[in-house]
Scaffold this motif. Sequence first.
Motif, mmCIF file in Angstrom:
data_model
loop_
_atom_site.group_PDB
_atom_site.id
_atom_site.type_symbol
_atom_site.label_atom_id
_atom_site.label_comp_id
_atom_site.label_asym_id
_atom_site.label_seq_id
_atom_site.Cartn_x
_atom_site.Cartn_y
_atom_site.Cartn_z
ATOM 1 N N GLY A 343 1.140 18.381 -10.094
ATOM 2 C CA GLY A 343 0.146 17.577 -10.796
ATOM 3 C C GLY A 343 0.089 16.126 -10.366
ATOM 4 N N TYR A 344 0.923 15.752 -9.373
ATOM 5 C CA TYR A 344 1.001 14.340 -8.998
ATOM 6 C C TYR A 344 0.600 14.139 -7.534
ATOM 7 C CZ TYR A 344 3.625 14.130 -13.329
ATOM 8 O OH TYR A 344 3.996 14.228 -14.652
ATOM 9 N N ILE A 345 -0.476 13.369 -7.324
ATOM 10 C CA ILE A 345 -0.833 12.915 -5.981
ATOM 11 C C ILE A 345 -0.007 11.662 -5.721
ATOM 12 C CG2 ILE A 345 -2.660 12.056 -4.480
ATOM 13 C CD1 ILE A 345 -3.131 14.936 -5.227
ATOM 14 N N HIS A 346 0.879 11.716 -4.740
ATOM 15 C CA HIS A 346 1.838 10.633 -4.532
ATOM 16 C C HIS A 346 1.200 9.361 -3.978
ATOM 17 C CE1 HIS A 346 5.379 13.723 -4.319
ATOM 18 N NE2 HIS A 346 4.884 13.567 -5.516
ATOM 19 N N ASP A 347 0.105 9.520 -3.225
ATOM 20 C CA ASP A 347 -0.497 8.328 -2.631
ATOM 21 C C ASP A 347 -1.901 8.643 -2.139
ATOM 22 O OD1 ASP A 347 -0.620 5.682 -1.701
ATOM 23 O OD2 ASP A 347 0.060 6.260 0.297
ATOM 24 N N VAL A 348 -2.774 7.667 -2.268
ATOM 25 C CA VAL A 348 -4.068 7.670 -1.584
ATOM 26 C C VAL A 348 -4.153 6.312 -0.907
ATOM 27 C CG1 VAL A 348 -6.573 7.815 -1.789
ATOM 28 C CG2 VAL A 348 -5.127 9.182 -3.314
ATOM 29 N N GLY A 349 -3.958 6.275 0.393
ATOM 30 C CA GLY A 349 -3.901 4.964 1.037
ATOM 31 C C GLY A 349 -3.750 5.060 2.530
ATOM 32 N N GLY A 350 -3.114 4.061 3.101
ATOM 33 C CA GLY A 350 -2.920 3.957 4.545
ATOM 34 C C GLY A 350 -1.959 2.834 4.813
ATOM 35 N N PRO A 351 -2.052 2.171 5.977
ATOM 36 C CA PRO A 351 -1.176 1.028 6.233
ATOM 37 C C PRO A 351 -1.232 -0.002 5.109
ATOM 38 C CG PRO A 351 -2.353 1.626 8.222
ATOM 39 C CD PRO A 351 -2.931 2.460 7.126
ATOM 40 N N THR A 352 -2.434 -0.265 4.596
ATOM 41 C CA THR A 352 -2.620 -1.075 3.392
ATOM 42 C C THR A 352 -3.617 -0.337 2.515
ATOM 43 O OG1 THR A 352 -2.206 -3.148 4.568
ATOM 44 C CG2 THR A 352 -3.358 -3.297 2.464
ATOM 45 N N ALA A 353 -3.171 0.100 1.343
ATOM 46 C CA ALA A 353 -3.967 1.023 0.536
ATOM 47 C C ALA A 353 -5.317 0.441 0.128
ATOM 48 C CB ALA A 353 -3.175 1.431 -0.699
ATOM 49 N N LYS A 405 -1.699 12.667 -12.397
ATOM 50 C CA LYS A 405 -1.565 11.252 -12.066
ATOM 51 C C LYS A 405 -1.798 11.057 -10.570
ATOM 52 C CE LYS A 405 0.028 7.261 -14.020
ATOM 53 N NZ LYS A 405 -0.291 6.704 -15.328
ATOM 54 N N VAL A 406 -2.429 9.935 -10.231
ATOM 55 C CA VAL A 406 -2.626 9.550 -8.842
ATOM 56 C C VAL A 406 -1.928 8.213 -8.631
ATOM 57 C CG1 VAL A 406 -4.286 8.999 -7.029
ATOM 58 C CG2 VAL A 406 -4.861 10.722 -8.757
ATOM 59 N N PHE A 407 -0.899 8.209 -7.821
ATOM 60 C CA PHE A 407 -0.142 6.984 -7.573
ATOM 61 C C PHE A 407 -0.614 6.306 -6.282
ATOM 62 C CE2 PHE A 407 3.106 9.623 -9.858
ATOM 63 C CZ PHE A 407 3.066 8.898 -11.036
ATOM 64 N N ILE A 408 -0.339 5.016 -6.192
ATOM 65 C CA ILE A 408 -0.572 4.261 -4.957
ATOM 66 C C ILE A 408 0.782 3.725 -4.498
ATOM 67 C CG2 ILE A 408 -1.748 2.315 -3.879
ATOM 68 C CD1 ILE A 408 -3.864 2.520 -6.085
ATOM 69 N N ARG A 409 1.291 4.280 -3.422
ATOM 70 C CA ARG A 409 2.618 3.897 -2.954
ATOM 71 C C ARG A 409 2.606 3.242 -1.579
ATOM 72 N NH1 ARG A 409 6.323 9.143 -4.802
ATOM 73 N NH2 ARG A 409 6.158 8.811 -7.043
ATOM 74 N N SER A 410 1.473 3.254 -0.898
ATOM 75 C CA SER A 410 1.453 2.765 0.482
ATOM 76 C C SER A 410 1.039 1.308 0.561
ATOM 77 C CB SER A 410 0.499 3.616 1.326
ATOM 78 O OG SER A 410 -0.807 3.600 0.785
ATOM 79 N N GLY A 411 1.536 0.500 -0.336
ATOM 80 C CA GLY A 411 1.384 -0.933 -0.185
ATOM 81 C C GLY A 411 0.060 -1.504 -0.623
ATOM 82 N N ILE A 412 0.099 -2.346 -1.621
ATOM 83 C CA ILE A 412 -1.057 -3.115 -2.076
ATOM 84 C C ILE A 412 -0.924 -4.533 -1.519
ATOM 85 C CG2 ILE A 412 -2.109 -4.213 -4.094
ATOM 86 C CD1 ILE A 412 -2.886 -1.380 -4.009
ATOM 87 N N ARG A 413 -1.967 -5.048 -0.889
ATOM 88 C CA ARG A 413 -1.960 -6.458 -0.504
ATOM 89 C C ARG A 413 -2.347 -7.261 -1.735
ATOM 90 N NH1 ARG A 413 -0.760 -8.712 4.823
ATOM 91 N NH2 ARG A 413 -1.693 -10.554 3.877
ATOM 92 N N TYR A 414 -1.329 -7.906 -2.326
ATOM 93 C CA TYR A 414 -1.586 -8.625 -3.570
ATOM 94 C C TYR A 414 -2.518 -9.812 -3.348
ATOM 95 C CZ TYR A 414 1.685 -12.268 -2.096
ATOM 96 O OH TYR A 414 2.290 -13.285 -1.409
ATOM 97 N N ASP A 415 -2.488 -10.415 -2.142
ATOM 98 C CA ASP A 415 -3.377 -11.552 -1.897
ATOM 99 C C ASP A 415 -4.838 -11.100 -1.887
ATOM 100 O OD1 ASP A 415 -2.815 -10.113 0.409
ATOM 101 O OD2 ASP A 415 -2.787 -11.852 1.734
ATOM 102 N N TYR A 416 -5.115 -9.984 -1.213
ATOM 103 C CA TYR A 416 -6.474 -9.449 -1.187
ATOM 104 C C TYR A 416 -6.923 -9.081 -2.599
ATOM 105 C CZ TYR A 416 -10.415 -6.601 0.537
ATOM 106 O OH TYR A 416 -11.657 -6.077 0.800
#
Length: 625
Positions: A343-353, A405-416
């Motif tokens: 039931g858990y998608i671990h990540d939807v992203g890339g080098p910077t999600a 649940k859908v998680f984002i684990r591949s890095g969020i650019r907090y500045d963007y």
Amino acid sequence: MAFLPTTREEMLQQGYEQVDFVYVSGDAYVDHPSFGCAIITRVLQAYGYSCAILAQPDWHNDDEFTQFGEPRLGFLVSAGNIDSMVNHYSVNKRRRDKDYYSDEGVMGKRPDRPTIVYTQILKRLYPHKPVMIGGIEASLRRLSHYDYWDDKVRRSILMDSQADLLMYGMGENTIVEVADALASGLEAKDICYIRGTVWKTKSIEYVSDYIMLPSYEEVCKDKRTYAKSFHIQHENIDAIAAKVLVEPYDGWYVVQNQPPLPLTQEEMDFTYSLPYERTYHPKYKYIPAIEEVQFSIVSNRGCFGSCAFCAITHHQGRVISTRSKESIVEEAKRITEMPNFKGYIHDVGGPTANFSREACDKQREFGACKSRECLFPKPCNNLIVDHSRYLDILRAVRELPRVKKVFIRSGIRYDYLMYDKNDEFFDELVQHHISGQLKVAPEHISAEVLDKMGKPRKELYLKFVEKFKQKNEQFHKDQYIVPYLMSSHPGCDLNGAIELACYLKKIHHTPKQVQDFYPTPGTPATCMYYTGLDPKTMKPVYVARTHEEKAMQRALMQFTYPQNYDLVYKALKTAGRMDLVGNGPKCLIPYQKPGHFPSRRDQGKRYGQKPYAKKGNERKGMKKR
């Protein structure tokens, strides 16, 4: 759709007497779109080319390399998903205990530098059959490069391996063009016109519109020349703006063609729609690397963040490639149908999600700017900050049946994220996509260090932390930020490391793991480490080189650990910061080592006072503090 054949028996069972390509990989065979081997072989298959996969062959046994016979078109060689030397050795050059890309994590299934070892074996066994190399190890070593493990400048891996052709970057389009050229009857030595390839020649009379780099001999002799050469290479990584680069060797020229064009959305959708098994071959017991990616979805490629210590821009470029919402949702549906899905998608992203589009509208037509970055030192005036498309995708995936649940684990650019005036994505990130802890990468606090890293100043990070806290209070969430931090990056001296330690004390945080700067090919920071120069400005950069100083910087980030006391004490004393030793609120460590009770004579020495002197019942020399 079955796995591709990994033995001669499997090849015959699938109806092939001879395959078009044998793909030799340093990794175990995992048929998942997070693995380069799977993508390249599935794309070739989709275009009508047959492939067999020789995964982690015993390089001491020639029979393993001949089991499939001679392929019709050639051999493809890759070290695997990560550079073999990074995979094998820690930053201290200690042999690692586990290989996450091998069965049950067993180390030793591949040699150091397998791209070179495998290719040389194949060229000996099949001298007239083309051998083409690719993957991250070849891509980042396509021209002369500083090698941290040998502590010297090495030649292009094309020269060292004696391969016929090198393919760099993300290679779906490149491999199909190469396969079509070979199938048409062209010899490998005549394939000199395809984007994303590197080739060697005795003469460059037919090469046009190129930049001549300093020769390999010149960059070996002079670090300043090396830095200038690297800067030219780094300025020419954009598919549209880049020129052909030529690097002379003794009697040879290595020619780097322009990078491959970023995939269009249709091409990205095609790549990820192919019939991957999404797991490892059944001949293995367990491949640890599958754990993080099996239920993850790649939504984009490329990165315009351009951190100095990261090689993604050198490999994937700065222009973002994205998939359609429909393609991502379809892959998510396939994941939910897997028998072990919980039931858990671990990540939807890339080098910077959260980079879900190009940095600006000009990039697709004109490419990324050579002389300026999109985010550093300040965001470009042309930067478009928009999370709406990414948010739309996340909503669609989390609404699927069976998705909890859908998680984002591949890095969020907090500045963007902070530059976005619309808080809609920030709100839903906090509400739906964090598994208790949000990992972000400020990397450091010192302005001097951040400038060399190409990261925003600490003031923006502190604003982000405060806003994250407010959002959690607003939505009644108990979630925390876990900052990724790095020690010993070029530009960081003991004073910079102490500044970071003081910040960690202020926020009451001790990192469980500390990342030392790891010099890997293809990054500006590695150029700084080797040359002591910033390749952009050619100005000197401080570099922590000794094992002791690196250990002190690392210990300062974990100053609360009793075992680090002596190193922290020495670092503070060396830097003239004994004001941080004591029991005051700003002190990092006490006068007395935790768990250690020195004699009063030794204690006096540590305090910088005269030792006790007894005279009768009197004690002299101890001043009241």
